[in-house]
Structures are given as C-alpha cells and as structure tokens.
Scaffold this motif. Structure first.
Motif, mmCIF file in Angstrom:
data_model
loop_
_atom_site.group_PDB
_atom_site.id
_atom_site.type_symbol
_atom_site.label_atom_id
_atom_site.label_comp_id
_atom_site.label_asym_id
_atom_site.label_seq_id
_atom_site.Cartn_x
_atom_site.Cartn_y
_atom_site.Cartn_z
ATOM 1 N N ALA A 18 0.865 -1.231 0.008
ATOM 2 C CA ALA A 18 -0.109 -0.076 -0.019
ATOM 3 C C ALA A 18 1.019 1.251 -0.003
ATOM 4 N N SER A 19 1.934 1.088 0.679
ATOM 5 C CA SER A 19 2.711 2.482 0.732
ATOM 6 C C SER A 19 3.403 2.695 -0.657
ATOM 7 N N LYS A 20 3.818 1.375 -1.194
ATOM 8 C CA LYS A 20 4.517 1.638 -2.812
ATOM 9 C C LYS A 20 3.501 2.232 -3.491
ATOM 10 N N SER A 21 2.046 1.703 -3.475
ATOM 11 C CA SER A 21 1.061 2.208 -4.369
ATOM 12 C C SER A 21 0.783 3.794 -4.315
ATOM 13 N N ASP A 22 0.766 4.090 -2.769
ATOM 14 C CA ASP A 22 0.299 5.554 -2.515
ATOM 15 C C ASP A 22 1.685 6.318 -3.093
ATOM 16 N N LEU A 23 2.703 5.982 -3.081
ATOM 17 C CA LEU A 23 4.147 6.569 -3.551
ATOM 18 C C LEU A 23 3.627 6.864 -5.095
ATOM 19 N N LYS A 24 3.517 5.852 -5.689
ATOM 20 C CA LYS A 24 3.142 5.704 -7.323
ATOM 21 C C LYS A 24 2.122 6.698 -7.603
ATOM 22 N N SER A 25 0.947 6.618 -7.072
ATOM 23 C CA SER A 25 -0.096 7.433 -7.452
ATOM 24 C C SER A 25 0.019 8.643 -7.320
ATOM 25 N N GLU A 26 0.859 9.141 -6.080
ATOM 26 C CA GLU A 26 1.065 10.520 -5.542
ATOM 27 C C GLU A 26 1.800 11.362 -6.587
ATOM 28 N N VAL A 27 2.512 10.760 -7.606
ATOM 29 C CA VAL A 27 3.257 11.219 -8.727
ATOM 30 C C VAL A 27 2.752 11.132 -10.128
ATOM 31 N N ALA A 28 1.418 10.287 -9.988
ATOM 32 C CA ALA A 28 1.096 9.775 -11.396
ATOM 33 C C ALA A 28 0.600 10.954 -12.053
ATOM 34 N N GLY A 29 0.863 11.007 -13.554
ATOM 35 C CA GLY A 29 0.392 12.185 -14.269
ATOM 36 C C GLY A 29 1.342 13.378 -14.053
ATOM 37 N N SER A 30 2.173 13.595 -13.332
ATOM 38 C CA SER A 30 3.151 14.502 -12.973
ATOM 39 C C SER A 30 4.264 14.609 -14.070
ATOM 40 N N TYR A 31 4.799 15.611 -14.666
ATOM 41 C CA TYR A 31 5.638 15.638 -15.513
ATOM 42 C C TYR A 31 7.058 15.317 -14.626
ATOM 43 N N LEU A 32 7.155 15.809 -13.567
ATOM 44 C CA LEU A 32 8.778 15.877 -12.944
ATOM 45 C C LEU A 32 8.721 14.779 -11.949
ATOM 46 N N ASN A 33 7.423 13.838 -11.838
ATOM 47 C CA ASN A 33 7.281 12.576 -10.941
ATOM 48 C C ASN A 33 7.814 12.749 -9.447
ATOM 49 N N TRP A 34 8.950 11.827 -9.240
ATOM 50 C CA TRP A 34 9.309 11.874 -8.006
ATOM 51 C C TRP A 34 10.352 13.104 -7.708
ATOM 52 N N LEU A 35 10.626 13.647 -8.443
ATOM 53 C CA LEU A 35 11.406 14.876 -8.317
ATOM 54 C C LEU A 35 10.807 16.231 -7.552
ATOM 55 N N TRP A 36 9.486 15.935 -7.351
ATOM 56 C CA TRP A 36 8.748 17.129 -6.598
ATOM 57 C C TRP A 36 9.029 16.770 -5.094
ATOM 58 N N TRP A 37 9.356 15.504 -4.744
ATOM 59 C CA TRP A 37 9.748 15.198 -3.464
ATOM 60 C C TRP A 37 11.039 15.730 -2.902
ATOM 61 N N ILE A 38 11.983 16.228 -3.928
ATOM 62 C CA ILE A 38 13.247 16.826 -3.678
ATOM 63 C C ILE A 38 13.042 18.331 -4.007
ATOM 64 N N LEU A 39 12.449 18.832 -4.843
ATOM 65 C CA LEU A 39 12.077 20.279 -5.155
ATOM 66 C C LEU A 39 11.224 21.062 -4.418
ATOM 67 N N ASP A 40 10.255 20.183 -3.720
ATOM 68 C CA ASP A 40 9.249 20.924 -2.752
ATOM 69 C C ASP A 40 10.021 21.357 -1.444
ATOM 70 N N PRO A 41 10.854 20.570 -0.718
ATOM 71 C CA PRO A 41 11.293 20.916 0.289
ATOM 72 C C PRO A 41 12.642 22.021 0.157
ATOM 73 N N ILE A 42 13.167 21.878 -1.013
ATOM 74 C CA ILE A 42 14.102 22.646 -1.358
ATOM 75 C C ILE A 42 13.765 24.189 -1.649
ATOM 76 N N CYS A 43 12.792 24.085 -2.422
ATOM 77 C CA CYS A 43 12.053 25.469 -2.531
ATOM 78 C C CYS A 43 11.769 26.183 -1.365
ATOM 79 N N PHE A 44 11.135 25.660 -0.496
ATOM 80 C CA PHE A 44 10.537 26.130 0.826
ATOM 81 C C PHE A 44 11.773 26.363 1.539
ATOM 82 N N MET A 45 12.845 25.820 1.596
ATOM 83 C CA MET A 45 14.067 26.139 2.086
ATOM 84 C C MET A 45 14.698 27.458 1.660
ATOM 85 N N LEU A 46 14.781 27.452 0.548
ATOM 86 C CA LEU A 46 15.072 28.683 -0.214
ATOM 87 C C LEU A 46 14.389 29.927 0.255
#
Length: 260
Positions: A18-46
């Motif tokens: 279920a955890s794997k499925s949630d992770l996959k569904s969370e980025v499904a349809g996104s152009y940057l996919n899993w990169l958002w998990w990196i970009l999101d905290p970095i942008c707020f940090m900046l």
C-alpha cells in the motif's frame, strides 16, 4: 500490545504494498514525478532562507541546513497529523468490506512520509558536505531522535484517527492548532536565541516536536549531544500515548464502519 505486534507481522505485506502504491499514485500524471519530493522542500528552504536569512539576517550557523532539517521533520509530522483525521473515511472501500486493523492505515501512511523524509535527509547530508560541516560521533544521536519522533507522531495520530471518525470539523481545528505549533516550534529560527529564558526552555522542552527538532540540529550541525533525560522522557510518554491510542482504536474500531 501483543495483538498490535501480531497485526504488524500479519499485515506487513499489505503495508509495504500500500505504501508503494500511494507513492506511485502521488506522482502519477506529473511531469517531474518523484523529483517533486526533492524540489518541494528545497524550494521552501530557499524561500525561508531568503526571508529570514537575508532580509531578517538570521545569525544561525549553516542556516540553509538549519531550515531544511526543520522543514523535513515538520512536513512529516504535519502531513501525518492531517491525513490521520480522514484516513478511515478515505479508505472506506477497504474497511467496510474486509477487516483491517485501523492502525495499519496509519503505519502505511507513516511509511510514505518516512520515505520522503529519507530523501530529504539525503539532501541534508549533501548540504553538510557542501558546507563542510564538522562531523562527530554525535551524529549517531540521529537514530534515537528519529525513533522517539516516530513514536510520538504515531501516538498522536492514533487519537486523531479515532476522533476524526466522529468529529466532522476536527480537521479544521487541527489545522489551526498545527499552524500555531508551526510558529512555536522554531522551524526558521532558534528558540534558544530568539526567545528569552525561561520561556525558551518551556517552548522547547514541553513541545516534543520542538525538542526533537532542536536535538537533531544540535547533533548534526553543532556537534552537541542530546539531552538524554528529556529524550527518554518523551520516548516513554510517546510509548504511553501509543498504548492508549491503540487500545482506543481496538475498543472502538467496530463502530467506525457504522459511522462512515
């Protein structure tokens, strides 16, 4: 608690899947996919570094990493608290057809958020190398700090799961409370230098998120050991909260399906 650990073992495959499925569904349809998990905290940090580090001239050493550690831990706690309120209702299709211990839903969500936190801490390590942060044996304190953090977070989330089934407006109330805690936790400032004593001690010691966040920064950035007494206190408190929350869920989970 024996039933709890038996359920953990029995449903471990479901939790992982279920955890794997949630992770996959969370980025499904996104152009940057899993990169958002990196970009999101970095942008707020900046953003916070610009506002508080440049405009308000925060004096904390390694301020970008200081901010990033705070955001990483806060995002885990904040997301888990908010999602736990509606987690039974959001999984109505499952819990209304088959028996599933409701705390398994929380552990599955914790797995998702822990994975994201792991990515953020990898970024913290990279930033520590870039800023040449001295490393001592105190970095090993990261392990007991995280264990206590997970225990405390799980304990609080069990009660939000329970009351979230019965109280429709609980999410709105919790959001307001979390916003207050956000500003009182010292995510973008140092409680010990910005708040006069003894109020800084009260805010830090009596707020487990603030205490664990401060301890993490001290261990990773400033080569300081943790306050083992208070770490032990919050670990024991967290265990007690977990036990009471799990008991509450087991006692009332048969009535959840009737309500949702």
């Amino acid at each position: 608690m024996n039933r709890f650990f038996k359920d953990l073992h029995k449903y471990k495959n479901y939790t992982i899947y279920a955890s794997k499925s949630d992770l996959k569904s969370e980025v499904a349809g996104s152009y940057l996919n899993w990169l958002w998990w990196i970009l999101d905290p970095i942008c707020f940090m900046l953003i916070y570094t610009l506002i508080f580090g440049v405009i308000f001239k925060a004096a904390e050493l390694y301020f970008p990493i200081f901010i990033f550690i705070g955001l990483t831990m806060w995002n885990f706690f904040n997301r888990l608290m908010l999602s736990s309120i509606k987690i039974v209702k959001n999984n109505k299709a499952i819990v209304s057809k088959v028996y599933l211990p409701k705390h398994i839903l929380l552990i599955e969500k914790m797995g998702v958020e822990a994975f994201k936190m792991g990515i953020s801490f990898l970024i913290v390590i990279i930033m520590m190398i870039f800023y040449r942060v001295p490393v001592t044996w105190n970095v090993l304190c990261l392990v007991p700090i995280l264990i206590t953090f997970f225990v405390i977070s799980f304990g609080f989330s069990t009660f939000l799961l329970h009351f979230g089934v019965f109280v429709q407006d609980l999410r709105n109330v919790v959001q307001i409370g979390l916003r207050l805690v956000f500003y009182m936790t010292g995510i973008f400032y140092n409680l010990e230098t910005r708040i006069p004593a003894p109020y800084s001690d009260y805010l830090e010691k009596l707020n487990p998120v603030a205490f664990l966040m401060t301890s993490m920064r001290k261990a990773l950035l400033y080569q300081e050991t943790v306050d083992w007494l208070w770490l032990g206190i919050w670990f024991v408190v967290g265990i007690l909260i977990c036990m009471l929350g799990i008991h509450t869920i087991y006692k009332n989970e048969n009535s959840y399906v009737k309500v949702i």
